[in-house]
Each structure stands twice: as C-alpha cells, then as structure tokens.
Scaffold this active site. Structure first.
Site, PDB file in Angstrom:
ATOM      1  N   SER A   7       0.839  -1.201   0.000  1.00 45.10           N
ATOM      2  CA  SER A   7       0.000   0.000   0.000  1.00 45.10           C
ATOM      3  C   SER A   7       0.874   1.251   0.000  1.00 45.10           C
ATOM      4  O   SER A   7       1.647   1.482   0.939  1.00 45.10           O
ATOM      5  CB  SER A   7      -0.898   0.005   1.237  1.00 45.10           C
ATOM      6  OG  SER A   7      -1.376   1.319   1.443  1.00 45.10           O
ATOM      7  N   HIS A  32      -1.219  -1.521  -4.165  1.00 45.88           N
ATOM      8  CA  HIS A  32      -2.481  -1.215  -3.498  1.00 45.88           C
ATOM      9  C   HIS A  32      -2.585   0.300  -3.297  1.00 45.88           C
ATOM     10  O   HIS A  32      -1.694   0.914  -2.705  1.00 45.88           O
ATOM     11  CB  HIS A  32      -2.502  -1.953  -2.151  1.00 45.88           C
ATOM     12  CG  HIS A  32      -3.792  -1.858  -1.413  1.00 45.88           C
ATOM     13  ND1 HIS A  32      -4.867  -2.697  -1.673  1.00 45.88           N
ATOM     14  CD2 HIS A  32      -4.203  -1.034  -0.418  1.00 45.88           C
ATOM     15  CE1 HIS A  32      -5.865  -2.399  -0.861  1.00 45.88           C
ATOM     16  NE2 HIS A  32      -5.491  -1.383  -0.090  1.00 45.88           N
ATOM     17  N   ASP A  34      -4.872   3.308  -1.815  1.00 44.73           N
ATOM     18  CA  ASP A  34      -5.946   3.598  -0.863  1.00 44.73           C
ATOM     19  C   ASP A  34      -6.512   4.985  -1.114  1.00 44.73           C
ATOM     20  O   ASP A  34      -5.849   5.992  -0.856  1.00 44.73           O
ATOM     21  CB  ASP A  34      -5.394   3.542   0.569  1.00 44.73           C
ATOM     22  CG  ASP A  34      -5.111   2.119   1.007  1.00 44.73           C
ATOM     23  OD1 ASP A  34      -6.029   1.288   0.931  1.00 44.73           O
ATOM     24  OD2 ASP A  34      -3.970   1.834   1.408  1.00 44.73           O
ATOM     25  N   MET A  36      -9.258   7.733  -0.071  1.00 47.39           N
ATOM     26  CA  MET A  36     -10.106   8.076   1.083  1.00 47.39           C
ATOM     27  C   MET A  36     -10.719   9.450   0.894  1.00 47.39           C
ATOM     28  O   MET A  36     -10.051  10.374   0.433  1.00 47.39           O
ATOM     29  CB  MET A  36      -9.257   8.097   2.358  1.00 47.39           C
ATOM     30  CG  MET A  36      -8.519   6.807   2.615  1.00 47.39           C
ATOM     31  SD  MET A  36      -7.514   6.942   4.096  1.00 47.39           S
ATOM     32  CE  MET A  36      -6.740   5.325   4.093  1.00 47.39           C
ATOM     33  N   HIS A  65      -8.364   0.587  -3.857  1.00 50.94           N
ATOM     34  CA  HIS A  65      -9.275   0.370  -2.733  1.00 50.94           C
ATOM     35  C   HIS A  65     -10.008   1.672  -2.438  1.00 50.94           C
ATOM     36  O   HIS A  65      -9.418   2.601  -1.880  1.00 50.94           O
ATOM     37  CB  HIS A  65      -8.429  -0.110  -1.539  1.00 50.94           C
ATOM     38  CG  HIS A  65      -9.190  -0.326  -0.280  1.00 50.94           C
ATOM     39  ND1 HIS A  65      -8.557  -0.487   0.941  1.00 50.94           N
ATOM     40  CD2 HIS A  65     -10.527  -0.419  -0.024  1.00 50.94           C
ATOM     41  CE1 HIS A  65      -9.467  -0.668   1.894  1.00 50.94           C
ATOM     42  NE2 HIS A  65     -10.662  -0.621   1.334  1.00 50.94           N
ATOM     43  N   MET A  67     -12.255   3.888  -0.467  1.00 57.19           N
ATOM     44  CA  MET A  67     -12.913   4.116   0.829  1.00 57.19           C
ATOM     45  C   MET A  67     -13.649   5.434   0.724  1.00 57.19           C
ATOM     46  O   MET A  67     -13.282   6.445   1.334  1.00 57.19           O
ATOM     47  CB  MET A  67     -11.857   4.135   1.949  1.00 57.19           C
ATOM     48  CG  MET A  67     -11.336   2.744   2.254  1.00 57.19           C
ATOM     49  SD  MET A  67      -9.779   2.775   3.162  1.00 57.19           S
ATOM     50  CE  MET A  67      -8.635   2.888   1.802  1.00 57.19           C
ATOM     51  N   MET A 136     -11.077  -6.371   5.565  1.00 60.13           N
ATOM     52  CA  MET A 136     -10.301  -5.392   6.340  1.00 60.13           C
ATOM     53  C   MET A 136      -9.958  -5.993   7.696  1.00 60.13           C
ATOM     54  O   MET A 136     -10.840  -6.465   8.415  1.00 60.13           O
ATOM     55  CB  MET A 136     -11.111  -4.102   6.563  1.00 60.13           C
ATOM     56  CG  MET A 136     -11.281  -3.202   5.355  1.00 60.13           C
ATOM     57  SD  MET A 136      -9.749  -2.688   4.557  1.00 60.13           S
ATOM     58  CE  MET A 136      -8.876  -1.875   5.898  1.00 60.13           C
ATOM     59  N   GLY A 141      -8.939   3.624   7.182  1.00 56.80           N
ATOM     60  CA  GLY A 141      -8.698   5.063   7.361  1.00 56.80           C
ATOM     61  C   GLY A 141      -7.237   5.413   7.576  1.00 56.80           C
ATOM     62  O   GLY A 141      -6.816   6.486   7.191  1.00 56.80           O
ATOM     63  N   PHE A 142      -6.488   4.503   8.169  1.00 56.07           N
ATOM     64  CA  PHE A 142      -5.101   4.840   8.509  1.00 56.07           C
ATOM     65  C   PHE A 142      -4.189   3.632   8.354  1.00 56.07           C
ATOM     66  O   PHE A 142      -4.610   2.499   8.607  1.00 56.07           O
ATOM     67  CB  PHE A 142      -5.020   5.338   9.964  1.00 56.07           C
ATOM     68  CG  PHE A 142      -5.906   6.522  10.219  1.00 56.07           C
ATOM     69  CD1 PHE A 142      -5.472   7.813   9.922  1.00 56.07           C
ATOM     70  CD2 PHE A 142      -7.196   6.340  10.709  1.00 56.07           C
ATOM     71  CE1 PHE A 142      -6.308   8.905  10.127  1.00 56.07           C
ATOM     72  CE2 PHE A 142      -8.040   7.429  10.913  1.00 56.07           C
ATOM     73  CZ  PHE A 142      -7.591   8.716  10.621  1.00 56.07           C
ATOM     74  N   GLY A 144      -0.617   1.651   9.630  1.00 56.63           N
ATOM     75  CA  GLY A 144       0.103   1.505  10.895  1.00 56.63           C
ATOM     76  C   GLY A 144      -0.719   1.083  12.104  1.00 56.63           C
ATOM     77  O   GLY A 144      -0.267   1.223  13.237  1.00 56.63           O
ATOM     78  N   ASP A 174      -6.229  -6.794   4.435  1.00 57.84           N
ATOM     79  CA  ASP A 174      -5.627  -5.459   4.446  1.00 57.84           C
ATOM     80  C   ASP A 174      -5.669  -4.859   5.846  1.00 57.84           C
ATOM     81  O   ASP A 174      -6.745  -4.642   6.406  1.00 57.84           O
ATOM     82  CB  ASP A 174      -6.436  -4.582   3.464  1.00 57.84           C
ATOM     83  CG  ASP A 174      -5.936  -3.161   3.356  1.00 57.84           C
ATOM     84  OD1 ASP A 174      -4.871  -2.836   3.909  1.00 57.84           O
ATOM     85  OD2 ASP A 174      -6.629  -2.364   2.692  1.00 57.84           O
ATOM     86  N   GLY A 176      -2.521  -3.978   9.159  1.00 59.74           N
ATOM     87  CA  GLY A 176      -1.782  -4.522  10.300  1.00 59.74           C
ATOM     88  C   GLY A 176      -1.009  -5.799  10.013  1.00 59.74           C
ATOM     89  O   GLY A 176      -0.639  -6.517  10.948  1.00 59.74           O
ATOM     90  N   GLY A 196       1.383  -2.024   4.225  1.00 56.31           N
ATOM     91  CA  GLY A 196       1.815  -0.645   4.045  1.00 56.31           C
ATOM     92  C   GLY A 196       3.051  -0.373   4.868  1.00 56.31           C
ATOM     93  O   GLY A 196       4.184  -0.388   4.369  1.00 56.31           O
ATOM     94  N   SER A 197       2.850  -0.184   6.173  1.00 59.55           N
ATOM     95  CA  SER A 197       4.002   0.164   7.013  1.00 59.55           C
ATOM     96  C   SER A 197       5.065  -0.930   7.017  1.00 59.55           C
ATOM     97  O   SER A 197       6.260  -0.630   7.074  1.00 59.55           O
ATOM     98  CB  SER A 197       3.553   0.534   8.428  1.00 59.55           C
ATOM     99  OG  SER A 197       2.506  -0.276   8.846  1.00 59.55           O
TER     100      SER A 197
HETATM  101  C1  DX5 Z   1      -6.231   1.324   5.716  1.00 67.06           C
HETATM  102  C2  DX5 Z   1      -5.773   0.951   4.341  1.00 67.06           C
HETATM  103  C3  DX5 Z   1      -4.636   0.034   4.302  1.00 67.06           C
HETATM  104  C4  DX5 Z   1      -3.378   0.544   4.947  1.00 67.06           C
HETATM  105  C5  DX5 Z   1      -2.565  -0.638   5.386  1.00 67.06           C
HETATM  106  O1  DX5 Z   1      -7.438   1.986   5.633  1.00 67.06           O
HETATM  107  O2  DX5 Z   1      -6.829   0.348   3.617  1.00 67.06           O
HETATM  108  O3  DX5 Z   1      -4.374  -0.405   2.974  1.00 67.06           O
HETATM  109  O4  DX5 Z   1      -2.606   1.345   4.095  1.00 67.06           O
HETATM  110  O5  DX5 Z   1      -1.478  -0.177   6.107  1.00 67.06           O
HETATM  111  P1  DX5 Z   1      -0.753  -1.077   7.204  1.00 67.06           P
HETATM  112  O6  DX5 Z   1      -0.211  -2.274   6.482  1.00 67.06           O
HETATM  113  O7  DX5 Z   1       0.279  -0.180   7.746  1.00 67.06           O
HETATM  114  O8  DX5 Z   1      -1.811  -1.472   8.215  1.00 67.06           O
HETATM  115 ZN    ZN Z   2      -6.379  -0.584   1.643  1.00 63.88          ZN
END
Ligand code: DX5
Ligand code: ZN
Length: 216
Positions: A7, A32, A34, A36, A65, A67, A136, A141-142, A144, A174, A176, A196-197
């Site tokens: 992501s 990926h 995201d 928002m 994705h 959102m 999910m 939304g975020f 990390g 998707d 954590g 992502g992180s």
């Molecule tokens: C959250 C996103 C994810 C996010 C995943 O709303 O849909 O794709 O970027 O990031 P990590 O892997 O850090 O949880």
């Molecule tokens: Zn996502």
C-alpha cells in the site's frame, strides 16, 4: 501463489515515483492504492491524478481500494486513470450489484471490501460475481494500526465459501499485516496480502519485501 500488494499510503510521497519503481524491482506483485474521502473514513488520501501519474511508470496491476461514499460516482474516473482492480466497500453502496457490473463494463476486475465488524454472510449472494473480496483487518482510514485478530476467522469462513462457489476468487486481507502474522493470514486462506508500514518501514523496501515473503 500468494501475491503481495504493497500500500503506497505508507510510501514517502515526496519521492512516490522512486518508491513505485522500487516496489516493482523488488518483487511486489501489484500496487495497493488507498483512496479516502474524509467521509466514509475519517482521513483523506489521494485520488485519480496520483494514479494517472504513477500509471506512466509502472506495469504492475493497480489494486484500487475505494474508501469513499457512493463510489459509483467515480468508477469511470478511476478506470480511465489506470486502475486494474477496483474495490468498493459493501458499507458504502446500497446498489452493490449494479456497481460491480458497472466496474466490469470498463473491462476492470471488481472487488468488494468489508469492514472488520461486517460478517462474511452478507457476501453470499454476490460472491460468484466478483473477482476479489477484501477483508479489512483494521478499521479503514489509517496505515500503521494493529491487526484485529477476530478477522482471521472471517478469512477461513470466506475461503470455505469461495472454494465452493468461486475457486478463483482473490481473497485479499488489508491492515496490520507484518512478518510476524503474515503466515497466520495466509494459512487462514488469504491469497493477496496488503502491507503498508511493513513494506515501507525505515525506507528499506527491498529488505522488508524479502522479510515478508520469507514469513509466509
Ligand atoms: C487502511 C488501508 C490500508 C493501509 C494498510 O485503511 O486500507 O491499505 O494502508 O497499512 P498497514 O499495512 O500499515 O496497516
Ligand atoms: Zn487498503
């Protein structure tokens, strides 16, 4: 085969182009993205112009994705911008079947995402019509956030239904995911992993992708 879909929400946006090129070079299977809107989720990220810009420098499949509220308003824009897979949230659209058909009318793959508290049972009627279901494992939304453990059970429930009604379904998870829990997610039945992180941590994309893949 298990696919990794990093992501770019966690990328260094001041050098997004370089990061996208690095992802392709170091073995990402798709990207990926995201999107928002500050309404469906409490955060605002990026939209069509960013997708259009990185489309020029990457051949990887773009896994978009959405959102956003009422995603049907923007499907054509995302298709034109360069999305390959467009995923909408079950919770954001009361005419899912219509929007899925609409996504496919642009020759794109169509997915449905569900929030952690939404049960798998709501997907039973539509599972044969989609290319991907995104579970999910954090509240959207975020980046990390910590993985919500009860979603593992939902992955196995979905895998059982998919084996029966849509064996080629992409089961994407998707939120954590890191080297410590990726195996549990894959063992439960996921075949597309978003991270992502865990991919962008310390700007060590090559090492992080390797560590994640070794964790499977
Ligand atoms: C959250 C996103 C994810 C996010 C995943 O709303 O849909 O794709 O970027 O990031 P990590 O892997 O850090 O949880
Ligand atoms: Zn996502």
């Amino acid at each position: 085969m298990i696919k990794l879909s990093p992501s770019i929400l966690s990328a260094d946006l001041s050098k997004l182009g370089e990061d996208v090129i690095a992802l392709e070079k170091f073995g990402a299977d798709m990207i990926h993205i995201d999107v928002m809107d500050g309404k469906f989720v409490p955060n605002i990220s990026f939209g069509m112009p960013i997708i259009k810009a990185i489309r020029k420098i990457s051949k990887l499949n773009f896994d978009v994705h959405l959102m956003i509220e009422e995603p049907s308003r923007y499907i054509e824009d995302f298709a034109v911008a360069g999305a390959d897979i467009i995923t909408i949230h079950y919770e954001s659209d009361i005419h899912l079947d219509r929007t899925i058909k609409y996504i496919k009318s642009f020759g794109k793959k169509a997915g449905i995402a569900i929030n952690p508290a939404t049960p798998i049972s709501v997907l039973e009627c539509i599972i044969e019509e989609v290319d991907m279901i995104l579970i999910m494992s954090v509240n959207p939304g975020f980046g990390g956030q910590s993985f919500i453990n009860y979603t593992l059970n939902k992955i196995s429930q979905l895998k059982k239904i998919a084996d029966k009604y849509n064996p080629s379904l992409m089961i994407e998870v998707d939120g954590g995911i890191n080297a410590d829990n990726i195996k549990a997610v894959v063992d439960a039945g996921a075949n597309v992993i978003v991270a992502g992180s865990a991919v962008f941590r310390n700007n060590e994309i090559e090492k992080n992708i390797r560590t994640l893949k070794e964790g499977i």
